[in-house]
Write a protein that holds these residues in place. Structure first.
Motif, PDB file in Angstrom:
ATOM      1  N   ALA A 418       0.832  -1.197   0.000  1.00 21.99           N
ATOM      2  CA  ALA A 418       0.000   0.000   0.000  1.00 21.99           C
ATOM      3  C   ALA A 418       0.864   1.243   0.000  1.00 21.99           C
ATOM      4  CB  ALA A 418      -0.927   0.011   1.206  1.00 21.99           C
ATOM      5  N   ALA A 421      -0.981   4.607   3.068  1.00 23.12           N
ATOM      6  CA  ALA A 421      -1.576   4.068   4.295  1.00 23.12           C
ATOM      7  C   ALA A 421      -0.806   2.824   4.706  1.00 23.12           C
ATOM      8  CB  ALA A 421      -3.051   3.735   4.086  1.00 23.12           C
ATOM      9  N   GLU A 422      -0.867   2.495   5.997  1.00 18.90           N
ATOM     10  CA  GLU A 422      -0.217   1.286   6.496  1.00 18.90           C
ATOM     11  C   GLU A 422      -1.155   0.100   6.343  1.00 18.90           C
ATOM     12  OE1 GLU A 422       2.071  -0.373  10.523  1.00 18.90           O
ATOM     13  OE2 GLU A 422       1.157   1.646  10.469  1.00 18.90           O
ATOM     14  N   LEU A 423      -0.621  -0.998   5.877  1.00 23.26           N
ATOM     15  CA  LEU A 423      -1.402  -2.207   5.626  1.00 23.26           C
ATOM     16  C   LEU A 423      -1.269  -3.149   6.826  1.00 23.26           C
ATOM     17  CD1 LEU A 423      -3.055  -2.958   3.115  1.00 23.26           C
ATOM     18  CD2 LEU A 423      -1.098  -4.275   2.306  1.00 23.26           C
ATOM     19  N   TYR A 431      -6.596  -8.118   4.529  1.00 23.37           N
ATOM     20  CA  TYR A 431      -5.869  -6.943   5.008  1.00 23.37           C
ATOM     21  C   TYR A 431      -6.866  -5.830   5.343  1.00 23.37           C
ATOM     22  CZ  TYR A 431      -2.154  -9.361   2.455  1.00 23.37           C
ATOM     23  OH  TYR A 431      -1.277 -10.298   1.980  1.00 23.37           O
ATOM     24  N   LEU A 433      -6.753  -1.336   6.190  1.00 21.01           N
ATOM     25  CA  LEU A 433      -5.996  -0.094   6.278  1.00 21.01           C
ATOM     26  C   LEU A 433      -6.932   1.000   6.763  1.00 21.01           C
ATOM     27  CD1 LEU A 433      -6.774   1.896   3.620  1.00 21.01           C
ATOM     28  CD2 LEU A 433      -5.485   0.122   2.443  1.00 21.01           C
ATOM     29  N   LYS A 434      -6.340   2.080   7.258  1.00 23.87           N
ATOM     30  CA  LYS A 434      -7.114   3.198   7.793  1.00 23.87           C
ATOM     31  C   LYS A 434      -6.874   4.444   6.944  1.00 23.87           C
ATOM     32  CE  LYS A 434      -8.274   0.898  11.629  1.00 23.87           C
ATOM     33  NZ  LYS A 434      -9.660   0.509  11.963  1.00 23.87           N
ATOM     34  N   ALA A 441      -5.502   5.959  -0.754  1.00 28.82           N
ATOM     35  CA  ALA A 441      -4.416   4.976  -0.721  1.00 28.82           C
ATOM     36  C   ALA A 441      -4.383   4.259  -2.061  1.00 28.82           C
ATOM     37  CB  ALA A 441      -4.609   3.983   0.420  1.00 28.82           C
TER      38      ALA A 441
END
Length: 446
Positions: A418, A421-423, A431, A433-434, A441
Protein backbone atom coordinates in the motif's frame (compact mmCIF):
# COMPACT_ATOMS: atom_id res chain seq x y z
CA UNK A 1 -23.38 31.04 -14.56
CA UNK A 2 -20.10 30.13 -16.22
CA UNK A 3 -16.92 31.35 -14.60
CA UNK A 4 -16.11 35.03 -14.79
CA UNK A 5 -13.26 35.98 -17.08
CA UNK A 6 -10.56 38.59 -17.29
CA UNK A 7 -8.32 39.30 -20.23
CA UNK A 8 -6.48 36.02 -19.73
CA UNK A 9 -9.35 33.67 -19.41
CA UNK A 10 -10.06 32.85 -23.01
CA UNK A 11 -7.26 30.34 -22.53
CA UNK A 12 -8.16 27.43 -20.25
CA UNK A 13 -5.84 24.75 -19.90
CA UNK A 14 -4.52 21.47 -20.87
CA UNK A 15 -1.44 20.62 -22.58
CA UNK A 16 -0.95 17.90 -25.00
CA UNK A 17 0.11 16.30 -28.11
CA UNK A 18 -1.76 16.31 -31.34
CA UNK A 19 -2.50 13.55 -33.73
CA UNK A 20 -4.93 13.63 -36.59
CA UNK A 21 -8.41 12.34 -35.92
CA UNK A 22 -9.92 10.04 -33.31
CA UNK A 23 -8.46 6.59 -32.92
CA UNK A 24 -8.29 3.46 -30.82
CA UNK A 25 -5.79 3.24 -27.93
CA UNK A 26 -3.82 0.52 -29.68
CA UNK A 27 -1.45 0.01 -32.58
CA UNK A 28 -0.24 2.88 -34.74
CA UNK A 29 -2.22 5.49 -32.80
CA UNK A 30 -0.56 4.57 -29.50
CA UNK A 31 2.86 4.52 -31.14
CA UNK A 32 2.27 7.96 -32.63
CA UNK A 33 1.19 9.35 -29.26
CA UNK A 34 4.28 7.94 -27.60
CA UNK A 35 6.53 9.48 -30.24
CA UNK A 36 4.82 12.86 -29.97
CA UNK A 37 5.14 12.81 -26.18
CA UNK A 38 8.91 12.30 -26.50
CA UNK A 39 9.26 15.24 -28.85
CA UNK A 40 7.57 17.84 -26.67
CA UNK A 41 8.97 19.47 -23.54
CA UNK A 42 6.39 18.34 -21.04
CA UNK A 43 7.24 14.96 -19.54
CA UNK A 44 4.01 13.06 -20.12
CA UNK A 45 5.24 9.99 -18.26
CA UNK A 46 4.75 11.83 -14.96
CA UNK A 47 1.67 13.26 -13.29
CA UNK A 48 1.96 17.01 -13.83
CA UNK A 49 0.39 19.63 -11.59
CA UNK A 50 -0.53 23.01 -13.04
CA UNK A 51 -1.91 26.31 -11.80
CA UNK A 52 -3.93 28.86 -13.66
CA UNK A 53 -2.86 32.47 -14.40
CA UNK A 54 0.25 34.38 -13.30
CA UNK A 55 -0.37 38.09 -13.48
CA UNK A 56 2.32 40.78 -13.76
CA UNK A 57 2.42 41.47 -10.04
CA UNK A 58 3.63 37.92 -9.27
CA UNK A 59 6.43 37.34 -11.78
CA UNK A 60 9.51 37.96 -9.65
CA UNK A 61 12.07 35.21 -9.04
CA UNK A 62 10.85 34.89 -5.47
CA UNK A 63 7.33 34.30 -6.73
CA UNK A 64 8.53 31.68 -9.22
CA UNK A 65 10.42 29.87 -6.43
CA UNK A 66 7.23 29.81 -4.39
CA UNK A 67 5.39 28.18 -7.30
CA UNK A 68 8.01 25.45 -7.57
CA UNK A 69 8.06 24.95 -3.78
CA UNK A 70 4.30 24.38 -3.98
CA UNK A 71 4.95 21.34 -6.24
CA UNK A 72 3.51 23.09 -9.32
CA UNK A 73 5.07 22.01 -12.62
CA UNK A 74 3.65 24.58 -15.01
CA UNK A 75 1.57 27.72 -15.24
CA UNK A 76 -1.42 27.76 -17.55
CA UNK A 77 -2.52 30.82 -19.47
CA UNK A 78 0.72 32.75 -19.02
CA UNK A 79 0.19 35.88 -21.07
CA UNK A 80 3.32 36.80 -23.02
CA UNK A 81 2.14 39.79 -25.01
CA UNK A 82 4.50 42.62 -25.83
CA UNK A 83 7.03 43.16 -23.04
CA UNK A 84 5.68 40.33 -20.85
CA UNK A 85 7.93 37.43 -21.83
CA UNK A 86 10.94 38.19 -19.60
CA UNK A 87 9.65 35.86 -16.89
CA UNK A 88 10.32 32.86 -19.16
CA UNK A 89 14.04 32.98 -18.34
CA UNK A 90 13.19 32.69 -14.64
CA UNK A 91 10.82 29.83 -15.40
CA UNK A 92 13.57 27.95 -17.26
CA UNK A 93 16.08 28.57 -14.46
CA UNK A 94 13.79 26.87 -11.94
CA UNK A 95 12.39 24.15 -14.21
CA UNK A 96 8.91 25.63 -14.41
CA UNK A 97 6.94 25.23 -17.63
CA UNK A 98 4.44 27.57 -19.26
CA UNK A 99 1.31 27.22 -21.31
CA UNK A 100 1.48 30.56 -23.11
CA UNK A 101 -1.32 32.72 -24.36
CA UNK A 102 -0.94 35.73 -26.61
CA UNK A 103 0.83 33.68 -29.29
CA UNK A 104 -2.26 32.63 -31.26
CA UNK A 105 -5.62 34.34 -31.52
CA UNK A 106 -7.76 33.36 -28.57
CA UNK A 107 -11.16 31.71 -28.63
CA UNK A 108 -13.71 31.28 -25.86
CA UNK A 109 -17.14 29.76 -26.40
CA UNK A 110 -18.74 31.95 -23.74
CA UNK A 111 -22.54 32.07 -23.88
CA UNK A 112 -22.59 30.33 -27.25
CA UNK A 113 -23.39 33.42 -29.33
CA UNK A 114 -20.30 32.80 -31.52
CA UNK A 115 -20.84 29.06 -31.92
CA UNK A 116 -19.80 27.83 -35.35
CA UNK A 117 -18.12 31.11 -36.31
CA UNK A 118 -14.52 30.37 -35.31
CA UNK A 119 -13.27 29.78 -38.87
CA UNK A 120 -14.76 33.12 -39.93
CA UNK A 121 -13.47 35.14 -36.96
CA UNK A 122 -10.08 33.39 -36.69
CA UNK A 123 -9.16 32.36 -40.25
CA UNK A 124 -6.26 29.99 -40.83
CA UNK A 125 -4.25 32.76 -42.48
CA UNK A 126 -4.15 34.62 -39.17
CA UNK A 127 -2.84 31.55 -37.32
CA UNK A 128 -0.17 31.14 -40.00
CA UNK A 129 0.99 34.74 -39.60
CA UNK A 130 1.04 34.48 -35.81
CA UNK A 131 2.98 31.21 -35.88
CA UNK A 132 5.56 32.74 -38.22
CA UNK A 133 6.22 35.49 -35.64
CA UNK A 134 6.58 33.08 -32.71
CA UNK A 135 9.87 33.07 -30.80
CA UNK A 136 10.51 29.78 -29.04
CA UNK A 137 11.85 29.49 -25.49
CA UNK A 138 12.83 26.43 -23.39
CA UNK A 139 10.20 27.29 -20.77
CA UNK A 140 7.31 27.16 -23.25
CA UNK A 141 5.76 23.73 -22.91
CA UNK A 142 2.37 24.45 -24.44
CA UNK A 143 0.66 26.96 -26.73
CA UNK A 144 -2.91 27.94 -25.95
CA UNK A 145 -5.60 27.27 -28.57
CA UNK A 146 -8.65 28.40 -26.62
CA UNK A 147 -11.29 27.58 -24.05
CA UNK A 148 -14.74 26.00 -23.97
CA UNK A 149 -15.58 25.84 -27.68
CA UNK A 150 -18.91 24.75 -29.12
CA UNK A 151 -19.03 21.37 -30.84
CA UNK A 152 -20.02 23.34 -33.95
CA UNK A 153 -16.40 24.52 -34.08
CA UNK A 154 -14.79 21.11 -33.52
CA UNK A 155 -14.26 20.35 -37.25
CA UNK A 156 -12.33 23.61 -37.65
CA UNK A 157 -10.50 23.06 -34.37
CA UNK A 158 -9.27 19.79 -35.81
CA UNK A 159 -7.63 21.72 -38.65
CA UNK A 160 -6.16 24.30 -36.28
CA UNK A 161 -4.79 21.52 -34.06
CA UNK A 162 -3.03 19.80 -36.96
CA UNK A 163 -1.52 23.11 -38.06
CA UNK A 164 -0.35 23.91 -34.51
CA UNK A 165 1.33 20.53 -34.16
CA UNK A 166 3.48 21.26 -37.20
CA UNK A 167 4.04 24.93 -36.43
CA UNK A 168 5.11 24.34 -32.79
CA UNK A 169 7.05 21.05 -32.77
CA UNK A 170 8.44 21.63 -29.27
CA UNK A 171 5.10 22.55 -27.72
CA UNK A 172 1.82 20.84 -26.94
CA UNK A 173 -1.18 22.75 -28.31
CA UNK A 174 -3.81 23.00 -25.63
CA UNK A 175 -7.57 23.24 -25.56
CA UNK A 176 -10.01 23.10 -22.63
CA UNK A 177 -13.65 22.01 -22.90
CA UNK A 178 -16.91 23.00 -21.23
CA UNK A 179 -18.02 21.09 -18.12
CA UNK A 180 -21.44 19.48 -18.17
CA UNK A 181 -22.97 22.37 -16.24
CA UNK A 182 -22.79 24.64 -19.28
CA UNK A 183 -26.57 24.67 -19.07
CA UNK A 184 -27.09 25.65 -15.42
CA UNK A 185 -28.12 28.84 -13.63
CA UNK A 186 -29.18 31.72 -15.90
CA UNK A 187 -28.70 29.82 -19.16
CA UNK A 188 -31.91 28.89 -20.93
CA UNK A 189 -32.52 25.94 -23.26
CA UNK A 190 -31.53 27.87 -26.38
CA UNK A 191 -28.24 28.98 -24.85
CA UNK A 192 -27.53 25.43 -23.77
CA UNK A 193 -27.66 24.17 -27.33
CA UNK A 194 -25.58 27.14 -28.49
CA UNK A 195 -22.97 26.59 -25.80
CA UNK A 196 -22.41 22.88 -26.31
CA UNK A 197 -23.56 22.71 -29.93
CA UNK A 198 -25.16 19.35 -29.09
CA UNK A 199 -28.25 18.14 -27.27
CA UNK A 200 -26.27 16.31 -24.57
CA UNK A 201 -22.86 16.41 -22.95
CA UNK A 202 -22.17 12.86 -24.09
CA UNK A 203 -22.64 13.99 -27.71
CA UNK A 204 -20.37 16.97 -27.05
CA UNK A 205 -17.51 14.71 -25.95
CA UNK A 206 -18.21 12.26 -28.78
CA UNK A 207 -17.95 15.07 -31.33
CA UNK A 208 -14.66 16.22 -29.82
CA UNK A 209 -13.22 12.71 -30.17
CA UNK A 210 -14.49 12.50 -33.75
CA UNK A 211 -13.03 15.75 -35.04
CA UNK A 212 -10.24 16.96 -32.75
CA UNK A 213 -7.06 14.90 -32.88
CA UNK A 214 -5.74 15.64 -29.42
CA UNK A 215 -4.46 12.79 -27.30
CA UNK A 216 -6.23 14.09 -24.18
CA UNK A 217 -9.48 15.53 -22.98
CA UNK A 218 -9.23 18.51 -20.65
CA UNK A 219 -12.18 20.19 -18.99
CA UNK A 220 -12.87 22.31 -15.93
CA UNK A 221 -15.30 21.48 -13.16
CA UNK A 222 -15.65 23.45 -9.92
CA UNK A 223 -17.68 21.28 -7.50
CA UNK A 224 -17.78 23.80 -4.65
CA UNK A 225 -19.41 26.31 -6.96
CA UNK A 226 -21.38 24.14 -9.40
CA UNK A 227 -22.16 21.35 -6.91
CA UNK A 228 -21.18 17.69 -6.66
CA UNK A 229 -24.16 15.86 -8.17
CA UNK A 230 -23.05 16.45 -11.76
CA UNK A 231 -19.35 16.19 -10.98
CA UNK A 232 -19.16 12.41 -11.05
CA UNK A 233 -21.32 12.18 -14.16
CA UNK A 234 -18.92 14.56 -15.90
CA UNK A 235 -16.02 12.39 -14.74
CA UNK A 236 -17.76 9.23 -15.95
CA UNK A 237 -18.35 10.55 -19.47
CA UNK A 238 -14.86 11.95 -19.93
CA UNK A 239 -13.08 8.99 -18.32
CA UNK A 240 -14.96 6.53 -20.54
CA UNK A 241 -14.04 8.55 -23.64
CA UNK A 242 -10.39 8.59 -22.55
CA UNK A 243 -10.36 4.83 -21.97
CA UNK A 244 -12.08 4.10 -25.29
CA UNK A 245 -9.79 6.29 -27.41
CA UNK A 246 -6.45 6.10 -25.58
CA UNK A 247 -6.52 9.71 -24.45
CA UNK A 248 -5.25 11.19 -21.19
CA UNK A 249 -7.64 12.81 -18.72
CA UNK A 250 -6.76 16.35 -17.64
CA UNK A 251 -8.92 18.32 -15.25
CA UNK A 252 -9.04 21.89 -13.98
CA UNK A 253 -10.18 22.13 -10.34
CA UNK A 254 -10.70 25.01 -7.94
CA UNK A 255 -8.53 26.32 -5.16
CA UNK A 256 -10.49 29.59 -5.28
CA UNK A 257 -14.14 30.30 -4.47
CA UNK A 258 -17.03 32.12 -6.11
CA UNK A 259 -17.88 33.68 -2.73
CA UNK A 260 -15.59 36.28 -1.17
CA UNK A 261 -16.14 35.05 2.40
CA UNK A 262 -15.30 31.40 1.69
CA UNK A 263 -11.85 29.83 1.58
CA UNK A 264 -11.96 26.21 0.49
CA UNK A 265 -10.55 23.86 3.10
CA UNK A 266 -7.55 21.59 2.71
CA UNK A 267 -9.89 18.60 2.68
CA UNK A 268 -11.98 20.13 -0.09
CA UNK A 269 -8.86 20.46 -2.23
CA UNK A 270 -7.92 16.89 -1.34
CA UNK A 271 -11.39 15.62 -2.25
CA UNK A 272 -11.20 17.14 -5.73
CA UNK A 273 -7.73 15.82 -6.52
CA UNK A 274 -8.11 12.31 -5.10
CA UNK A 275 -11.57 11.73 -6.57
CA UNK A 276 -10.23 12.79 -9.98
CA UNK A 277 -7.38 10.30 -9.62
CA UNK A 278 -9.99 7.58 -9.03
CA UNK A 279 -11.03 8.28 -12.63
CA UNK A 280 -7.44 8.25 -13.90
CA UNK A 281 -6.59 11.97 -14.06
CA UNK A 282 -3.03 12.42 -15.35
CA UNK A 283 -2.85 16.19 -15.07
CA UNK A 284 -4.38 18.26 -12.27
CA UNK A 285 -4.60 22.02 -12.70
CA UNK A 286 -5.70 24.45 -10.00
CA UNK A 287 -7.60 27.69 -10.62
CA UNK A 288 -6.35 30.22 -9.82
CA UNK A 289 -2.82 31.16 -8.68
CA UNK A 290 -3.38 34.88 -9.16
CA UNK A 291 -6.56 36.76 -9.97
CA UNK A 292 -8.33 35.25 -12.95
CA UNK A 293 -11.93 34.90 -11.81
CA UNK A 294 -13.74 34.72 -8.48
CA UNK A 295 -12.09 35.18 -5.07
CA UNK A 296 -9.45 33.84 -2.67
CA UNK A 297 -6.77 32.71 -5.08
CA UNK A 298 -3.43 31.32 -3.94
CA UNK A 299 -2.02 34.87 -4.07
CA UNK A 300 -3.93 38.06 -3.40
CA UNK A 301 -3.89 41.03 -5.77
CA UNK A 302 -0.73 42.38 -4.13
CA UNK A 303 1.11 39.11 -4.80
CA UNK A 304 1.02 37.95 -1.17
CA UNK A 305 0.26 34.36 -0.22
CA UNK A 306 -3.21 33.68 1.10
CA UNK A 307 -4.07 30.77 3.38
CA UNK A 308 -4.68 28.73 0.22
CA UNK A 309 -0.93 28.51 -0.45
CA UNK A 310 -0.10 26.24 2.48
CA UNK A 311 -3.22 24.13 1.91
CA UNK A 312 -2.35 23.62 -1.74
CA UNK A 313 1.30 22.93 -0.96
CA UNK A 314 0.33 20.13 1.42
CA UNK A 315 -2.19 18.53 -0.96
CA UNK A 316 0.17 18.78 -3.94
CA UNK A 317 2.89 17.07 -1.89
CA UNK A 318 0.46 14.24 -1.15
CA UNK A 319 -0.35 13.90 -4.85
CA UNK A 320 3.36 13.87 -5.62
CA UNK A 321 3.97 11.06 -3.12
CA UNK A 322 1.69 8.81 -5.19
CA UNK A 323 2.65 10.06 -8.62
CA UNK A 324 5.51 7.77 -9.65
CA UNK A 325 3.69 4.53 -8.86
CA UNK A 326 0.34 5.93 -9.98
CA UNK A 327 1.65 6.74 -13.45
CA UNK A 328 2.95 3.19 -13.94
CA UNK A 329 -0.71 2.22 -14.24
CA UNK A 330 -3.71 3.35 -16.28
CA UNK A 331 -7.30 3.55 -15.10
CA UNK A 332 -9.65 0.89 -16.52
CA UNK A 333 -12.82 1.41 -14.45
CA UNK A 334 -14.22 3.36 -11.51
CA UNK A 335 -16.50 1.83 -8.88
CA UNK A 336 -18.79 3.24 -6.18
CA UNK A 337 -18.45 0.96 -3.17
CA UNK A 338 -20.75 1.17 -0.15
CA UNK A 339 -22.67 4.23 -1.32
CA UNK A 340 -26.25 4.51 -0.03
CA UNK A 341 -28.79 4.97 -2.80
CA UNK A 342 -29.65 8.48 -1.64
CA UNK A 343 -26.03 9.70 -1.62
CA UNK A 344 -25.68 13.03 -3.43
CA UNK A 345 -22.88 11.67 -5.64
CA UNK A 346 -25.35 9.27 -7.24
CA UNK A 347 -28.24 11.68 -7.87
CA UNK A 348 -27.14 12.63 -11.41
CA UNK A 349 -24.94 9.63 -12.16
CA UNK A 350 -26.01 7.41 -15.04
CA UNK A 351 -24.99 3.90 -16.09
CA UNK A 352 -23.33 3.27 -12.71
CA UNK A 353 -24.52 0.84 -10.06
CA UNK A 354 -22.99 1.06 -6.58
CA UNK A 355 -21.88 -2.20 -4.97
CA UNK A 356 -21.64 -3.23 -1.33
CA UNK A 357 -18.22 -4.83 -1.94
CA UNK A 358 -15.94 -4.94 -4.98
CA UNK A 359 -14.15 -7.94 -6.47
CA UNK A 360 -11.92 -7.49 -9.51
CA UNK A 361 -10.43 -10.96 -9.95
CA UNK A 362 -7.28 -9.91 -8.08
CA UNK A 363 -8.71 -7.89 -5.19
CA UNK A 364 -11.77 -9.37 -3.47
CA UNK A 365 -14.40 -8.09 -1.03
CA UNK A 366 -13.07 -4.53 -1.08
CA UNK A 367 -15.28 -2.50 1.25
CA UNK A 368 -15.15 0.28 3.78
CA UNK A 369 -16.79 1.52 6.94
CA UNK A 370 -17.87 4.49 4.78
CA UNK A 371 -18.39 5.03 1.01
CA UNK A 372 -15.33 4.44 -1.19
CA UNK A 373 -14.62 5.59 -4.75
CA UNK A 374 -12.31 2.95 -6.23
CA UNK A 375 -10.29 3.26 -9.40
CA UNK A 376 -9.32 -0.04 -10.97
CA UNK A 377 -5.90 0.09 -12.66
CA UNK A 378 -3.82 -2.01 -15.06
CA UNK A 379 -0.08 -1.67 -15.76
CA UNK A 380 1.13 0.36 -18.72
CA UNK A 381 4.07 -1.99 -19.14
CA UNK A 382 3.16 -4.70 -21.61
CA UNK A 383 3.29 -8.19 -20.12
CA UNK A 384 3.21 -7.07 -16.48
CA UNK A 385 0.90 -9.08 -14.21
CA UNK A 386 0.63 -6.31 -11.60
CA UNK A 387 -2.76 -4.83 -10.78
CA UNK A 388 -3.67 -1.81 -8.67
CA UNK A 389 -6.55 -0.04 -6.96
CA UNK A 390 -6.91 3.63 -6.12
CA UNK A 391 -9.08 3.98 -3.01
CA UNK A 392 -10.62 7.33 -2.05
CA UNK A 393 -12.60 7.80 1.17
CA UNK A 394 -15.62 9.61 -0.31
CA UNK A 395 -17.80 9.95 2.79
CA UNK A 396 -17.28 13.66 3.48
CA UNK A 397 -17.02 15.58 0.20
CA UNK A 398 -18.19 18.82 1.85
CA UNK A 399 -15.71 18.46 4.75
CA UNK A 400 -18.32 18.48 7.47
CA UNK A 401 -17.54 15.40 9.63
CA UNK A 402 -14.01 14.14 9.06
CA UNK A 403 -13.60 10.65 10.48
CA UNK A 404 -11.47 7.53 10.35
CA UNK A 405 -12.50 5.08 7.62
CA UNK A 406 -11.52 1.40 7.74
CA UNK A 407 -10.95 -0.40 4.44
CA UNK A 408 -10.73 -4.19 4.19
CA UNK A 409 -10.04 -6.56 1.30
CA UNK A 410 -8.65 -9.95 0.32
CA UNK A 411 -5.81 -10.51 -2.12
CA UNK A 412 -4.98 -14.23 -2.35
CA UNK A 413 -1.83 -15.63 -3.91
CA UNK A 414 -0.30 -12.18 -4.42
CA UNK A 415 2.12 -9.92 -2.63
CA UNK A 416 0.30 -6.68 -1.94
CA UNK A 417 1.63 -3.34 -0.79
CA UNK A 418 0.00 0.00 0.00
CA UNK A 419 1.02 3.59 -0.69
CA UNK A 420 -0.48 6.35 1.42
CA UNK A 421 -1.58 4.07 4.29
CA UNK A 422 -0.22 1.29 6.50
CA UNK A 423 -1.40 -2.21 5.63
CA UNK A 424 -2.42 -4.54 8.46
CA UNK A 425 -2.83 -8.33 8.08
CA UNK A 426 -6.30 -9.43 9.24
CA UNK A 427 -6.31 -13.15 8.53
CA UNK A 428 -5.31 -15.38 5.64
CA UNK A 429 -4.89 -13.19 2.51
CA UNK A 430 -6.97 -10.49 4.25
CA UNK A 431 -5.87 -6.94 5.01
CA UNK A 432 -7.15 -3.69 6.45
CA UNK A 433 -6.00 -0.09 6.28
CA UNK A 434 -7.11 3.20 7.79
CA UNK A 435 -7.89 6.45 5.95
CA UNK A 436 -9.22 9.80 7.02
CA UNK A 437 -12.22 11.17 5.16
CA UNK A 438 -11.08 12.50 1.75
CA UNK A 439 -7.83 10.58 2.06
CA UNK A 440 -6.56 8.07 -0.48
CA UNK A 441 -4.42 4.98 -0.72
CA UNK A 442 -3.08 2.93 -3.60
CA UNK A 443 -2.91 -0.85 -3.48
CA UNK A 444 -0.50 -2.73 -5.76
CA UNK A 445 -0.72 -6.50 -6.18
CA UNK A 446 2.47 -7.99 -7.57
Amino acid sequence: MMKLRNIFSFCLLSALVFVSGCASPNGAFASMLSEQARQTRMDRSRLNIGAYVLDDYARTEEHVKDIVDCEVDFIVCLYIGEGKGAVLDTFAKHGLGADVTGVLSGWWGGDGSKAGKMSEINPMERYQQEAAAFQDHPAIWCVDLGDEPSALDFPYYGQVARFAQKAFPNQIPYLNLYPNYASVAANNAVQTVNQLGTATYQEYIDEYCKYVGLDYICYDYYPYSAGYPRYFENQRIVANACRNTGRSLWIVLQVNSDKADIFLSENQLRAQAFSSMAYGAENIIWACWTAGWWHNQVLDKQGNKTEQYDKLKKVNAEIRAFAEEYMRFRNTATHFVGFPKDHMALSKLQDTTPVDALSTGVFFDVKGSAPLLVGQMAPREEGSAERALWIFAADDLLDEHNQEVTVSFRCPERTVRAIGAELFPAGEDTYTLKLRSNGAAMLIAE
